[in-house]
Write a protein that holds these residues in place. Structure first.
Motif, mmCIF file in Angstrom:
data_model
loop_
_atom_site.group_PDB
_atom_site.id
_atom_site.type_symbol
_atom_site.label_atom_id
_atom_site.label_comp_id
_atom_site.label_asym_id
_atom_site.label_seq_id
_atom_site.Cartn_x
_atom_site.Cartn_y
_atom_site.Cartn_z
ATOM 1 N N ARG A 24 55.905 60.951 42.249
ATOM 2 C CA ARG A 24 55.858 59.509 41.934
ATOM 3 C C ARG A 24 56.442 59.214 40.555
ATOM 4 O O ARG A 24 57.223 58.281 40.398
ATOM 5 C CB ARG A 24 54.420 59.005 42.024
ATOM 6 C CG ARG A 24 53.969 58.810 43.448
ATOM 7 C CD ARG A 24 52.659 58.051 43.528
ATOM 8 N NE ARG A 24 52.256 57.957 44.923
ATOM 9 C CZ ARG A 24 51.047 58.181 45.371
ATOM 10 N NH1 ARG A 24 50.079 58.490 44.531
ATOM 11 N NH2 ARG A 24 50.769 58.077 46.647
ATOM 12 N N LEU A 25 56.049 60.006 39.562
ATOM 13 C CA LEU A 25 56.520 59.767 38.199
ATOM 14 C C LEU A 25 58.018 59.980 38.048
ATOM 15 O O LEU A 25 58.670 59.298 37.265
ATOM 16 C CB LEU A 25 55.762 60.658 37.209
ATOM 17 C CG LEU A 25 54.295 60.307 36.983
ATOM 18 C CD1 LEU A 25 53.602 61.383 36.153
ATOM 19 C CD2 LEU A 25 54.172 58.951 36.307
ATOM 20 N N SER A 26 58.560 60.911 38.819
ATOM 21 C CA SER A 26 59.993 61.215 38.698
ATOM 22 C C SER A 26 60.837 60.415 39.683
ATOM 23 O O SER A 26 62.060 60.578 39.718
ATOM 24 C CB SER A 26 60.230 62.706 38.937
ATOM 25 O OG SER A 26 60.047 63.038 40.299
ATOM 26 N N LEU A 42 51.483 62.945 53.693
ATOM 27 C CA LEU A 42 50.838 62.555 54.939
ATOM 28 C C LEU A 42 49.586 61.749 54.622
ATOM 29 O O LEU A 42 48.752 62.191 53.841
ATOM 30 C CB LEU A 42 50.462 63.809 55.740
ATOM 31 C CG LEU A 42 49.576 63.599 56.956
ATOM 32 C CD1 LEU A 42 50.302 62.821 58.038
ATOM 33 C CD2 LEU A 42 49.090 64.946 57.487
ATOM 34 N N HIS A 43 49.487 60.578 55.234
ATOM 35 C CA HIS A 43 48.322 59.702 55.058
ATOM 36 C C HIS A 43 47.570 59.665 56.383
ATOM 37 O O HIS A 43 48.138 59.272 57.413
ATOM 38 C CB HIS A 43 48.752 58.290 54.673
ATOM 39 C CG HIS A 43 49.674 58.249 53.488
ATOM 40 N ND1 HIS A 43 49.209 58.218 52.192
ATOM 41 C CD2 HIS A 43 51.027 58.267 53.412
ATOM 42 C CE1 HIS A 43 50.246 58.198 51.366
ATOM 43 N NE2 HIS A 43 51.356 58.228 52.084
ATOM 44 N N GLU A 93 50.545 57.651 58.518
ATOM 45 C CA GLU A 93 51.715 57.196 57.770
ATOM 46 C C GLU A 93 52.281 58.390 57.026
ATOM 47 O O GLU A 93 51.533 59.288 56.616
ATOM 48 C CB GLU A 93 51.339 56.079 56.794
ATOM 49 C CG GLU A 93 50.925 54.804 57.516
ATOM 50 C CD GLU A 93 50.596 53.665 56.572
ATOM 51 O OE1 GLU A 93 50.386 53.901 55.365
ATOM 52 O OE2 GLU A 93 50.542 52.531 57.048
ATOM 53 N N LEU A 94 53.597 58.405 56.898
ATOM 54 C CA LEU A 94 54.289 59.432 56.122
ATOM 55 C C LEU A 94 55.081 58.746 55.021
ATOM 56 O O LEU A 94 55.771 57.766 55.286
ATOM 57 C CB LEU A 94 55.276 60.216 56.990
ATOM 58 C CG LEU A 94 54.727 61.231 57.969
ATOM 59 C CD1 LEU A 94 55.870 61.877 58.744
ATOM 60 C CD2 LEU A 94 53.910 62.301 57.268
ATOM 61 N N GLY A 98 60.144 58.190 49.020
ATOM 62 C CA GLY A 98 59.614 56.972 48.418
ATOM 63 C C GLY A 98 59.294 55.848 49.382
ATOM 64 O O GLY A 98 58.833 54.793 48.964
ATOM 65 N N ARG A 99 59.511 56.045 50.674
ATOM 66 C CA ARG A 99 59.257 54.996 51.667
ATOM 67 C C ARG A 99 58.111 55.412 52.585
ATOM 68 O O ARG A 99 58.145 56.479 53.178
ATOM 69 C CB ARG A 99 60.521 54.768 52.494
ATOM 70 C CG ARG A 99 60.411 53.577 53.400
ATOM 71 C CD ARG A 99 61.765 53.221 54.027
ATOM 72 N NE ARG A 99 61.506 52.765 55.374
ATOM 73 C CZ ARG A 99 62.104 53.202 56.457
ATOM 74 N NH1 ARG A 99 63.053 54.111 56.371
ATOM 75 N NH2 ARG A 99 61.796 52.732 57.634
#
Length: 146
Positions: A24-26, A42-43, A93-94, A98-99
């Protein structure tokens, strides 16, 4: 053995959290892949708690919108918690590149696994070693858009 398994399970969570934070940070420029495979988040929904859960995984096979995950748990004799969660609640959700995408997950049939397994091992030979390490048939999970 139970103590060793518990300690191993505890160690995986901080690694997954750190991996997620670095991606996320990069903006995905660092650790966006693992062992040459795309990293995905993986969510799932916890099968017992009903709470949101997430974990970082590698995707050895991506065919268009179809993503294949490997429930190896490093060759452990137990299925990973994320696998048991998505079997109970297959609407997942995957997050890839970034999407975040809504997907439907299912265990690959024996025929599908026979077709996919050589591609999985070609992407990362370690999966073959994991399967040899355990008597458990390591499941493949097919995720498709919903």
């Amino acid at each position: 053995m139970a103590l060793q398994q518990s300690l191993a399970d505890i160690g995986v969570k901080p690694i997954s959290q750190a991996h997620r934070a670095i991606i996320r940070l990069s903006g995905g420029r660092v650790l966006g892949s693992a062992f040459g495979m795309p990293a995905v988040e993986l969510h799932t929904v916890g099968r017992k708690s009903g709470r949101p859960r997430s974990t970082m995984l590698a995707a050895p096979v991506i065919d268009g919108d179809r993503v294949v995950l490997v429930a190896s748990k490093g060759g452990d004799d137990r299925d990973p918690d994320w696998f048991r969660n998505l079997m109970a609640h297959p609407e997942i959700e995957l997050t890839m590149a970034g999407r975040r995408r809504p997907m439907l997950a299912r265990r690959a049939s024996a025929e599908e696994k026979a077709e996919l397994w050589p591609r999985v091992v070609a992407a990362y030979q370690g999966y073959g070693g994991y399967q040899r390490r355990t008597e458990r048939d390591i499941p493949l999970v097919i995720c498709e858009p919903r």
